[in-house]
Design a protein around this motif. Sequence first.
Motif, PDB file in Angstrom:
ATOM      1  N   THR A  21      11.636  10.638  -6.209  1.00  0.00           N
ATOM      2  CA  THR A  21      11.358   9.269  -5.827  1.00  0.00           C
ATOM      3  C   THR A  21      11.103   9.201  -4.327  1.00  0.00           C
ATOM      4  OG1 THR A  21      12.696   8.314  -7.610  1.00  0.00           O
ATOM      5  CG2 THR A  21      12.309   6.929  -5.690  1.00  0.00           C
ATOM      6  N   ILE A  29       4.304  -0.959  -0.521  1.00  0.00           N
ATOM      7  CA  ILE A  29       3.376  -0.074  -1.214  1.00  0.00           C
ATOM      8  C   ILE A  29       2.252  -0.847  -1.889  1.00  0.00           C
ATOM      9  CG2 ILE A  29       5.103   1.729  -1.557  1.00  0.00           C
ATOM     10  CD1 ILE A  29       5.306   0.800  -4.492  1.00  0.00           C
ATOM     11  N   TRP A  36      -0.684   6.231  -1.463  1.00  0.00           N
ATOM     12  CA  TRP A  36       0.626   6.840  -1.270  1.00  0.00           C
ATOM     13  C   TRP A  36       0.647   8.152  -2.044  1.00  0.00           C
ATOM     14  CZ3 TRP A  36       3.619   4.180   2.174  1.00  0.00           C
ATOM     15  CH2 TRP A  36       3.201   2.866   2.455  1.00  0.00           C
ATOM     16  N   SER A  72       3.890   7.195 -10.576  1.00  0.00           N
ATOM     17  CA  SER A  72       4.047   5.793 -10.931  1.00  0.00           C
ATOM     18  C   SER A  72       4.776   5.078  -9.803  1.00  0.00           C
ATOM     19  CB  SER A  72       4.782   5.644 -12.262  1.00  0.00           C
ATOM     20  OG  SER A  72       6.060   6.246 -12.208  1.00  0.00           O
ATOM     21  N   ARG A  73       4.999   3.784  -9.985  1.00  0.00           N
ATOM     22  CA  ARG A  73       5.654   3.029  -8.936  1.00  0.00           C
ATOM     23  C   ARG A  73       6.611   1.999  -9.511  1.00  0.00           C
ATOM     24  NH1 ARG A  73       0.844  -0.970  -6.619  1.00  0.00           N
ATOM     25  NH2 ARG A  73       0.419  -2.038  -8.606  1.00  0.00           N
ATOM     26  N   THR A  75       7.500  -1.399  -7.975  1.00  0.00           N
ATOM     27  CA  THR A  75       7.151  -2.253  -6.839  1.00  0.00           C
ATOM     28  C   THR A  75       8.317  -3.106  -6.366  1.00  0.00           C
ATOM     29  OG1 THR A  75       6.242  -3.943  -8.333  1.00  0.00           O
ATOM     30  CG2 THR A  75       4.721  -2.293  -7.464  1.00  0.00           C
ATOM     31  N   ASN A  78      10.040  -1.054  -3.968  1.00  0.00           N
ATOM     32  CA  ASN A  78       9.157  -0.444  -2.986  1.00  0.00           C
ATOM     33  C   ASN A  78       9.240   1.084  -3.052  1.00  0.00           C
ATOM     34  OD1 ASN A  78       7.139  -1.313  -1.160  1.00  0.00           O
ATOM     35  ND2 ASN A  78       8.399  -0.715   0.594  1.00  0.00           N
ATOM     36  N   ARG A  79       9.154   1.596  -4.259  1.00  0.00           N
ATOM     37  CA  ARG A  79       9.238   3.019  -4.498  1.00  0.00           C
ATOM     38  C   ARG A  79       8.045   3.516  -5.300  1.00  0.00           C
ATOM     39  NH1 ARG A  79      15.436   3.598  -6.826  1.00  0.00           N
ATOM     40  NH2 ARG A  79      16.536   3.157  -4.857  1.00  0.00           N
ATOM     41  N   PHE A  80       7.703   4.788  -5.112  1.00  0.00           N
ATOM     42  CA  PHE A  80       6.811   5.453  -6.040  1.00  0.00           C
ATOM     43  C   PHE A  80       7.397   6.807  -6.401  1.00  0.00           C
ATOM     44  CE2 PHE A  80       4.357   8.354  -3.191  1.00  0.00           C
ATOM     45  CZ  PHE A  80       4.677   7.823  -1.952  1.00  0.00           C
TER      46      PHE A  80
END
Length: 128
Positions: A21, A29, A36, A72-73, A75, A78-80
């Motif tokens: 992660t 993002i 990203w 993937s993300r 949102t 605020n992670r991918f």
Amino acid sequence: QVQLQESGPGLVKPSQTLSLTCTVSGGSITTRNYYWSWIRQPPGKGLEWMGAIHYSGSTAYNPALKSRTSISRVTALNRFTLQLSSVTPEDTAVYYCARGLPRDIATGETTRSEYRYWGQGTQVTVSS
């Protein structure tokens, strides 16, 4: 200022799925226009771009890894994320997340200067 931080297990067994992660702070993002990316560096080798997710949610992958790679993300956080399936010891590397996209996505060859912001990297070892 944008900051990125990788997290996840440092040891994965062969044939399993590597999951990492990237948590982003100082910027969203989903901000328009940015990509990203996930990049890795095996021991003694150069940087290899793995894939990226666009602010829109669209993805692009290194053709050499696309069959095993999923980005993937999340949102709301605020992670991918990165998932690399069917790993072998050859997947042992330092894994980085970064903002940007390499010029040559067909080969995966990339340089540090192609990204504006980098995470510190995390070592992942594939071993039984």
